[in-house]
Write a protein that holds these residues in place. Sequence first.
Motif, PDB file in Angstrom:
ATOM      1  N   ASP A  85      14.701 -28.128 -10.349  1.00 53.73           N
ATOM      2  CA  ASP A  85      14.722 -28.781 -11.660  1.00 53.73           C
ATOM      3  C   ASP A  85      13.319 -29.192 -12.101  1.00 53.73           C
ATOM      4  N   ASP A  89      11.414 -27.745 -15.357  1.00 52.25           N
ATOM      5  CA  ASP A  89      10.883 -28.699 -16.332  1.00 52.25           C
ATOM      6  C   ASP A  89       9.397 -28.427 -16.579  1.00 52.25           C
ATOM      7  N   ARG A  93       7.749 -27.397 -20.115  1.00 58.60           N
ATOM      8  CA  ARG A  93       6.654 -28.201 -20.670  1.00 58.60           C
ATOM      9  C   ARG A  93       5.442 -27.312 -20.956  1.00 58.60           C
TER      10      ARG A  93
END
Length: 178
Positions: A85, A89, A93
């Motif tokens: 995760d 992420d 980003r």
Amino acid sequence: MGEPDPAGEPTVVLGRYVAEFADLCWTLRYGLTRAGRIAGQPARTIRALSDELPAARLAEAFFDMCAALKDYTPEEASVALELHDRVIDAVERRDAYMNGDWWAGWTSADARRGGVAAPWVRDRAKQVEPDVLVHNIDDLVELRCLLEQFVVLVSGDVHALAPGVVPMMPAQRREPMR
């Protein structure tokens, strides 16, 4: 040498962010190659295939290969899921940073357009915030080090990264940006 130019700081920080993200991808590629070799796959083939993968697919391939190689305990499965995760992420980003509209030196998209910005411009515009990028750089360094340790966990080989190299904590790898 003189004082660093504060106007050039966002560019330098963004460049460091891109370099750290590239290092994270390299760690994923190397870990995928290492895990594949342990599973009996030729390293050359894995490297050739992984070099063509975008970052999100590379992360998925890495975690899939690790799961296929090792039966996780419940704690290891939890760590694997959390790392997965965090990597996804970081990829999202990075995509937002690299593929969005940036207004460096302006307070907002509205100021750039003289106070009248189309809604799609206002929604996509981001202000360059060096402090946020510095925090994200530190996160990438930490995440890369955790992935290195995860490769050791999956492979069972403390020398999985390179002969004689033991995974290092972020402070040992590079100094934080702050």
